[in-house]
Write an enzyme that holds these catalytic residues in place. Structure first.
Site, PDB file in Angstrom:
ATOM      1  N   GLY A 132       3.233   6.018  -2.384  1.00  0.00           N
ATOM      2  CA  GLY A 132       2.023   5.765  -1.589  1.00  0.00           C
ATOM      3  C   GLY A 132       0.820   6.452  -2.198  1.00  0.00           C
ATOM      4  O   GLY A 132       0.847   6.860  -3.365  1.00  0.00           O
ATOM      5  N   ASN A 133      -0.247   6.581  -1.428  1.00  0.00           N
ATOM      6  CA  ASN A 133      -1.424   7.313  -1.903  1.00  0.00           C
ATOM      7  C   ASN A 133      -2.046   8.071  -0.735  1.00  0.00           C
ATOM      8  O   ASN A 133      -1.562   7.988   0.394  1.00  0.00           O
ATOM      9  CB  ASN A 133      -2.436   6.365  -2.570  1.00  0.00           C
ATOM     10  CG  ASN A 133      -2.946   5.331  -1.593  1.00  0.00           C
ATOM     11  OD1 ASN A 133      -3.601   5.660  -0.608  1.00  0.00           O
ATOM     12  ND2 ASN A 133      -2.619   4.056  -1.839  1.00  0.00           N
ATOM     13  N   HIS A 134      -3.125   8.791  -1.014  1.00  0.00           N
ATOM     14  CA  HIS A 134      -3.660   9.736  -0.016  1.00  0.00           C
ATOM     15  C   HIS A 134      -4.783   9.165   0.837  1.00  0.00           C
ATOM     16  O   HIS A 134      -5.511   9.922   1.475  1.00  0.00           O
ATOM     17  CB  HIS A 134      -4.167  10.998  -0.726  1.00  0.00           C
ATOM     18  CG  HIS A 134      -3.081  11.742  -1.438  1.00  0.00           C
ATOM     19  ND1 HIS A 134      -2.103  12.414  -0.769  1.00  0.00           N
ATOM     20  CD2 HIS A 134      -2.813  11.881  -2.758  1.00  0.00           C
ATOM     21  CE1 HIS A 134      -1.270  12.961  -1.632  1.00  0.00           C
ATOM     22  NE2 HIS A 134      -1.682  12.643  -2.857  1.00  0.00           N
TER      23      HIS A 134
END
Ligand code: PMT
Length: 397
Positions: free
Chosen positions: A207-209
């Site tokens: 995923g990412n932030h």
């Protein structure tokens, strides 16, 4: 713009109550119908006679008329109003509004009003900054009440900082904007927001932030401008709450695409603020993958490009706005993406700029149109960035 509008102004106990007289005057000058509610402590700062003279109508402050057994009907008053504004909203009144207390006439009208509610906090800087007050403000906003941000300046205490009630002219401008039938009124806006999570095994993901803050600010602004918002979001901590916002929670890029397609038919505006994972594991493990001392090679395959896929469905009446999050060659990438994804506008935010990126409260953007006209902006709070974006969209719609 305010002519014929029924405005209910509720004044609570703060030194800024004296400014409510000017709010009344400005509204009456524009031929609005104004009724006033005052709390008992508001009367220490401005007299009911002043406000009743200006509004040409008796002021409401208790449940009973002139100490008689006749009562003022708070429900009827709430139903009468096109808009309720609490200005100034003291820390005490804010707190009671946030927690549903009902020990005075103002609060009973607030709880029964069906119209849009605005509130303009006024208090000393430390009271406003206190986490309890901030939490109360957040609660009120999350329930669809509209915050009129306090100004920075000299305060009655002699301190200098944020806490002054917004100027009456600013408040009346906001009311005018509210009643302006903008181009977004009754229009449907689709917004993608947040990250996507791509399954690696039954307990892990790639995923990412992205926090979804940018998408959140846009969704609330469109909703406040009268649009119906479909907010399709990957997993984040906070989702916008507003009667005009439908939140649809998704996890992966595939799910986000499918949901977008299902919602797309009658969409007027589509805003792609999500940080969609470009890749996903080709063969996710269906159980928790255990380490075995050897390197693990995972094959990643490309995810669908949601903005690009919807770009293929778009007709001339629909407006698509994408984002480009870049680390280098920002302008060239933005110009390439606007064409490839069939966007009308693209919002470039570059990680080369301080204060920009995932989870930040601020952003610094440059908007490009299809003809490579560009609109650069300074670093701002994401709420203000949303306003800049919406203004530009408005001028292209
Ligand atoms: O959520 P925050 O923490 O507030 O951060 C905000 C933000 C940085 C996420 C936001 O401002 C932003 O830039 N969003 C887009 C991030 C991104 O994925 O950019 P991109 O350049 O990789 O993608 C270009 C455009 O295509 C974007 O509109 C993106 O939503 C869309 N896209 C990308 C890939 C994909 N598979 N599908 C898409 O729809």
């Amino acid at each position: 713009m305010l002519a014929g509008k029924k405005i209910l102004l509720a004044v609570s106990g703060s030194i800024a109550a004296y400014k409510s007289a000017l709010i009344v005057r400005l509204c009456i000058k524009e031929q609005a119908e104004v009724r006033i509610i005052m709390t008992e402590s508001a009367k220490k700062f401005v007299t009911p006679t002043t406000l009743s003279t200006l509004s040409k109508h008796p002021v409401y402050s208790s449940f009973y008329k002139d100490n008689s057994e006749d009562w003022h009907n708070h429900v009827a008053l709430g139903l009468w109003a096109d808009l309720l504004i609490i200005a100034p909203a003291s820390a005490h009144t804010l707190s009671k509004m946030a927690h549903g207390l009902c020990d005075n006439f103002l609060l009973s009208v607030f709880l029964s009003a069906r119209c849009p509610v605005y509130f303009a906090p006024a208090m000393d800087l430390d009271m406003l900054a206190h986490s309890a007050t901030q939490k109360n403000i957040d609660l009120l906003v999350s329930r669809g009440n509209h915050l009129i941000t306090s100004d920075v300046g000299e305060l009655a205490s002699g301190l200098n900082g944020k806490g002054r009630m917004a100027a009456p002219e600013t408040i009346v401008n906001i009311l005018r904007e509210h009643f302006k039938t903008g181009i977004f009124s009754n229009k449907k806006v689709l917004i993608t927001s947040g990250p996507t999570y791509e399954t690696f095994d039954s307990v892990r993901f790639i995923g990412n932030h992205s926090s979804g803050k940018m998408g959140y600010a846009l969704a609330l602004l469109f909703a406040k401008k009268g649009a119906q918002v479909v907010f399709i979001s990957g997993p984040v901590k906070n989702y916008p709450k507003h009667p005009h916002i439908e939140v649809i929670k998704v996890t992966s890029a595939d799910e986000m695409l499918e949901t977008c397609k299902n919602q797309y038919l009658d969409i007027n505006f589509a805003i792609f603020a999500a940080a969609v994972a470009d890749y996903k594991p080709s063969m996710p493990f269906d159980k928790k993958h255990k380490k075995d001392g050897n390197p693990l090679n995972i094959t990643l395959i490309e995810n669908p490009d949601i903005a690009q896929e919807l770009g293929k469905l778009k007709d001339e009446t629909q407006i698509h706005v994408g984002f480009a999050l870049e680390t280098h060659d920002g302008e060239a990438s933005a110009k390439e993406k606007i064409k490839r994804k069939n966007l009308n506008l693209i919002v470039l935010n570059s990680l080369e700029d301080p204060g920009v990126g995932f989870g930040q409260d601020t952003n610094k953007i440059t908007i490009y149109d299809r003809f490579e006209k560009k609109f650069p902006f300074e670093l701002k709070d994401k709420k203000e960035v949303a306003q800049d974006i919406v203004k530009i969209i408005q001028s292209y719609a």
